[in-house]
Design an enzyme around this catalytic site. Structure first.
Site, PDB file in Angstrom:
ATOM      1  N   LYS A 109     -11.436 -17.484 -31.682  1.00 39.03           N
ATOM      2  CA  LYS A 109     -12.681 -16.724 -31.529  1.00 39.03           C
ATOM      3  C   LYS A 109     -12.381 -15.434 -30.797  1.00 39.03           C
ATOM      4  O   LYS A 109     -11.398 -15.360 -30.047  1.00 39.03           O
ATOM      5  CB  LYS A 109     -13.700 -17.531 -30.710  1.00 39.03           C
ATOM      6  CG  LYS A 109     -15.130 -17.090 -30.906  1.00 39.03           C
ATOM      7  CD  LYS A 109     -15.682 -17.652 -32.192  1.00 39.03           C
ATOM      8  CE  LYS A 109     -17.152 -17.406 -32.357  1.00 39.03           C
ATOM      9  NZ  LYS A 109     -17.706 -18.320 -33.373  1.00 39.03           N
TER      10      LYS A 109
HETATM   11  N1  GLU Z   1     -18.629 -17.262 -36.681  1.00 37.92           N
HETATM   12  C1  GLU Z   1     -18.807 -18.358 -37.582  1.00 37.92           C
HETATM   13  C2  GLU Z   1     -18.736 -19.674 -36.839  1.00 37.92           C
HETATM   14  O1  GLU Z   1     -18.983 -19.735 -35.682  1.00 37.92           O
HETATM   15  C3  GLU Z   1     -17.883 -18.277 -38.783  1.00 37.92           C
HETATM   16  C4  GLU Z   1     -16.429 -18.259 -38.474  1.00 37.92           C
HETATM   17  C5  GLU Z   1     -15.556 -17.931 -39.676  1.00 37.92           C
HETATM   18  O2  GLU Z   1     -16.070 -17.754 -40.774  1.00 37.92           O
HETATM   19  O3  GLU Z   1     -14.346 -17.842 -39.473  1.00 37.92           O
HETATM   20  O4  GLU Z   1     -18.486 -20.696 -37.420  1.00 37.92           O
END
Ligand code: GLU
Length: 446
Positions: A109
């Protein structure tokens, strides 16, 4: 009673709640510590020229929690609450989410601490480019693949791709980031994928007969907290499936309509005024009012720590499906369970976004373009399969409770007896069990 709202401490509690059910981890402390610890934390300082000509400094973070099962994967958010602990927690949840969805990614993240709503498009562009330049080869198509999250979108992903691609000329850099615009290697249905996944998860769960008195979405009264990418699309998708949307909200407040609101009118009002508050045919409430209305299904679609010890006793929905990451605290989980409220946890319910990101990544590696039907059907299969796995795991855990309790008392003499596992614990058990199996198969290098 005060509760710890630090997201990383919350992730740890969730991990600890799962350990007693993961074979060999309960007594194998070193292995558990390894599976929980983030692999890599990168902090960068970003000087950015603002529209007024002055330089402002922002903090950026990228955490890879695990590459055990594949490249790091997870979004980048622009939000004032971004700090190292929040990004660490969100990266950990991505590892579990990808493992539960059974897609070949680890978890990661990123974020920049800023109030995106107060920044111009150009300022966001400069922050994004400087952030990606600063991260350099900490991201890459086979090492760590970002995506959208709070206050970032397809345009942001286009800038990420472009910045990375300018630094890696002559190679196919499309798979370095997902959630890109359709004209730039994006996939059909990525923007609706999170909401669609929440829908498939509730649909499958209701069909399993596990919720008394309701087996379909048709006719259900649905409340949605948060009107960003997940909440807004959820309103339309549930409405189209015959649900009645009785409340929506955003940071400015709630729009309430016990008899049902007109989703298109609310969307138009949001586009025109910047908020759902005051939409025709609705009454106003504070931002959290939507959480507490009478309804059959509550969808928290905003952010962490929305259902806490403070308001858990006032939640009226019998079923909660988490479109946001970390909306419910461990303390609230206990209160909701005691009150007979079922929660479909974030790592299961909101995995649609990263699942379709995975399809986009595959599409980019192969220089192909998937059809909308193929995306939707493949997403449905993935979510159904993981929902079934969590339901079956919980059944198995409940049936095995005497054994688990005995083992727990043997490992930790005098410890508080385990509480009956909810779906969050079952989901974490499946996810952590898979990451553990992969780690064991690979062994500890060298
Ligand atoms: N931000 C989204 C989540 O929390 C998607 C993450 C992604 O597609 O890599 O799952």
């Amino acid at each position: 009673m005060a509760e710890d709202l630090n997201p990383h401490a919350i992730a740890r509690t969730q991990f600890d709640n799962a350990l007693p059910y993961v074979d060999s981890l309960v007594g194998w402390k070193g292995m558990a510590e390894w599976l929980f610890a983030p692999e890599k934390i990168v902090t960068v300082t970003l000087p950015v020229v603002m529209d007024d000509g002055l330089v402002r400094t922002f903090q950026g973070y990228r955490v890879i929690h695990s590459t055990g099962r594949g490249p790091g994967k997870g979004g980048i958010r622009f939000h004032p609450s971004v700090d190292e602990d929040e990004v660490k927690a969100l990266a950990t949840w991505m590892t579990w989410k990808c493992a539960l969805a059974d897609i070949p990614f680890g978890g990661a993240k990123g974020g920049v601490t800023c109030d995106a709503a107060k920044l111009s498009l150009e300022e966001r562009r400069r922050i994004t480019r400087r952030f990606i330049a600063a991260l350099g080869d900490n991201i890459g198509p086979h090492t760590d693949v970002p995506a959208p999250d709070m206050y970032t979108d397809a345009q942001t992903m286009a800038w990420i791709y472009d910045t990375y691609s300018m630094m890696h000329r002559g190679t196919n850099s499309l798979p370095v980031v997902t959630g890109k615009p359709l004209d730039l290697g994006g996939i059909v249905g990525r923007s609706t994928a999170t909401a669609r996944g929440v829908f498939f998860c509730t649909e499958r769960f209701l069909a399993s007969g596990r919720l008394p008195k309701r087996s379909t979405i048709d006719g259900a009264r649905v409340a949605i907290q948060g009107f960003g990418n997940a909440g807004r699309h959820a309103a339309t998708i549930y409405r189209d499936a015959g649900a009645v949307i009785v409340a929506v909200s955003d940071t400015r407040g709630s729009a309430l309509a016990p008899q049902g609101l007109d989703v298109d009118a609310v969307c138009a009002h949001k586009d025109a005024s910047g908020s759902v508050v005051g939409a025709p045919g609705t009454t106003k409430g504070d931002p959290r009012a939507a959480l507490e209305v009478e309804c059959d299904l509550l969808i928290p679609a905003a952010m962490e720590n929305q259902i806490t010890l403070e308001n858990a006793a006032r939640i009226k929905a019998p079923l909660v499906a988490e479109a946001a990451n970390g909306p419910t605290t461990p303390g609230a989980d206990v209160v909701l369970a005691e009150r007979g409220i079922t929660v479909l946890p974030d790592i299961l319910a909101n995995a649609g976004g990263v699942i379709v990101s995975y399809f986009e990544w595959v599409q980019n590696l192969q220089n192909e373009q998937w059809e909308a039907d193929h995306v939707d059907e493949s997403l449905r299969k993935h979510i159904y399969r993981s929902t079934d796995a969590v339901v079956a795991k919980r059944d198995e855990m409940i049936a095995g409770m005497p054994t688990y309790q005995a083992r727990w008392q043997e490992m930790r003499p005098g410890a508080t007896p385990l509480r009956n596992p909810d779906y969050r614990i079952a989901a974490a058990v499946v996810a952590v069990g898979r990451t553990k199996a992969t780690a064991e198969a690979r062994g500890v290098w060298p």
